[in-house]
Scaffold this motif. Structure first.
Motif, PDB file in Angstrom:
ATOM      1  N   GLY A  45      -0.191   3.813  13.060  1.00 18.74           N
ATOM      2  CA  GLY A  45       1.036   3.547  12.325  1.00 18.74           C
ATOM      3  C   GLY A  45       1.185   2.056  12.072  1.00 18.74           C
TER       4      GLY A  45
ATOM      5  N   GLU B 143      -1.378   7.650  15.198  1.00 16.47           N
ATOM      6  CA  GLU B 143      -1.234   7.881  13.763  1.00 16.47           C
ATOM      7  C   GLU B 143       0.220   8.203  13.428  1.00 16.47           C
ATOM      8  OE1 GLU B 143      -2.831  11.027  10.341  1.00 16.47           O
ATOM      9  OE2 GLU B 143      -3.818  10.954  12.296  1.00 16.47           O
ATOM     10  N   ASP B 144       0.713   7.666  12.329  1.00 16.84           N
ATOM     11  CA  ASP B 144       2.041   7.981  11.810  1.00 16.84           C
ATOM     12  C   ASP B 144       1.939   9.314  11.074  1.00 16.84           C
ATOM     13  OD1 ASP B 144       4.399   8.167  10.289  1.00 16.84           O
ATOM     14  OD2 ASP B 144       4.403   6.042   9.784  1.00 16.84           O
TER      15      ASP B 144
ATOM     16  N   ALA C 169       4.561   7.783  16.016  1.00 21.47           N
ATOM     17  CA  ALA C 169       3.449   6.821  16.058  1.00 21.47           C
ATOM     18  C   ALA C 169       3.224   6.198  17.435  1.00 21.47           C
ATOM     19  CB  ALA C 169       3.666   5.730  15.012  1.00 21.47           C
TER      20      ALA C 169
ATOM     21  N   LYS D 253      -6.579   6.367  12.784  1.00 18.58           N
ATOM     22  CA  LYS D 253      -5.400   5.854  12.081  1.00 18.58           C
ATOM     23  C   LYS D 253      -4.382   5.333  13.087  1.00 18.58           C
ATOM     24  CE  LYS D 253      -5.796   9.041   8.192  1.00 18.58           C
ATOM     25  NZ  LYS D 253      -5.108  10.113   7.433  1.00 18.58           N
TER      26      LYS D 253
ATOM     27  N   ASN E 139      -0.212   4.240   7.482  1.00 15.30           N
ATOM     28  CA  ASN E 139      -1.246   4.019   8.482  1.00 15.30           C
ATOM     29  C   ASN E 139      -2.289   3.036   7.983  1.00 15.30           C
ATOM     30  OD1 ASN E 139      -0.721   6.100  10.667  1.00 15.30           O
ATOM     31  ND2 ASN E 139      -0.727   7.415   8.857  1.00 15.30           N
TER      32      ASN E 139
END
Length: 177
Positions: A67, A146-147, A163, A65, A109
């Protein structure tokens, strides 16, 4: 003159000939450092004001993932750094796209898929292509991590979702249809 970092509210107000329904926008994303992450995202606003966001971004590792946000300025003169912070006209804390209170630019994401390509198609009722929440003239930024959607338990989580750095960006413009 406000330069390229001038907020776009006045510009959007001066586009009265466009009705909200069927407006389309596009952004071409590039990695300003090494060109590895790139892609295209399209936005289409329907009669009810909901915006469909769809696109493909290459070199996002499978199942990872990243952001994915709208940032306040349409300025990439200093790479993705000059895009500013997340677009947040209501001064809310960072959150996920499904949360009631969030930055307008909080889109969560994207997820890498087969062939290291993130393909996505979702709807958002907070961003707009016209009016005070318009994203036209602003930037899309893909982040290196990833966020955490504001749930990381530290101050940066409520600001950026932890992120990380910016790995690709581009300026959103009206799409020729």
């Amino acid at each position: 003159m406000g330069g390229v970092t001038q907020k776009m509210t006045d510009t959007i107000k001066s586009v009265p000939a466009l009705a909200p329904a069927g407006i389309q926008a596009v952004v071409v994303l590039r990695d300003p450092n090494n060109g590895q992450v790139y892609g295209q995202v399209e936005f289409m606003q329907t009669d009810d004001g909901v915006v469909t966001v769809s696109g493909e971004i290459k070199n996002i590792p499978n199942k990872e993932k990243r952001g994915f946000h709208i940032h306040e300025f349409g300025d990439t003169t200093n790479g993705c750094t000059s895009a500013g912070a997340h677009f947040n006209p209501e001064n809310n804390e960072h959150a996920g796209p499904q949360d009631a209170l969030r930055h307008v630019g909080d889109l969560g994401n994207i997820v890498g898929g087969t062939g290291d390509v993130a393909k996505f198609n979702f709807k958002d009722s907070v961003i707009k292509l016209t009016g005070p929440h318009s994203i036209i003239g602003r930037s899309v930024v893909v982040h290196e991590k990833e966020d955490d959607l504001g749930r990381g338990g530290n101050p940066d989580s409520k600001k950026t979702g932890n992120a990380g750095g910016r790995i690709a960006c581009g300026v959103i413009g009206f799409k020729k249809v």
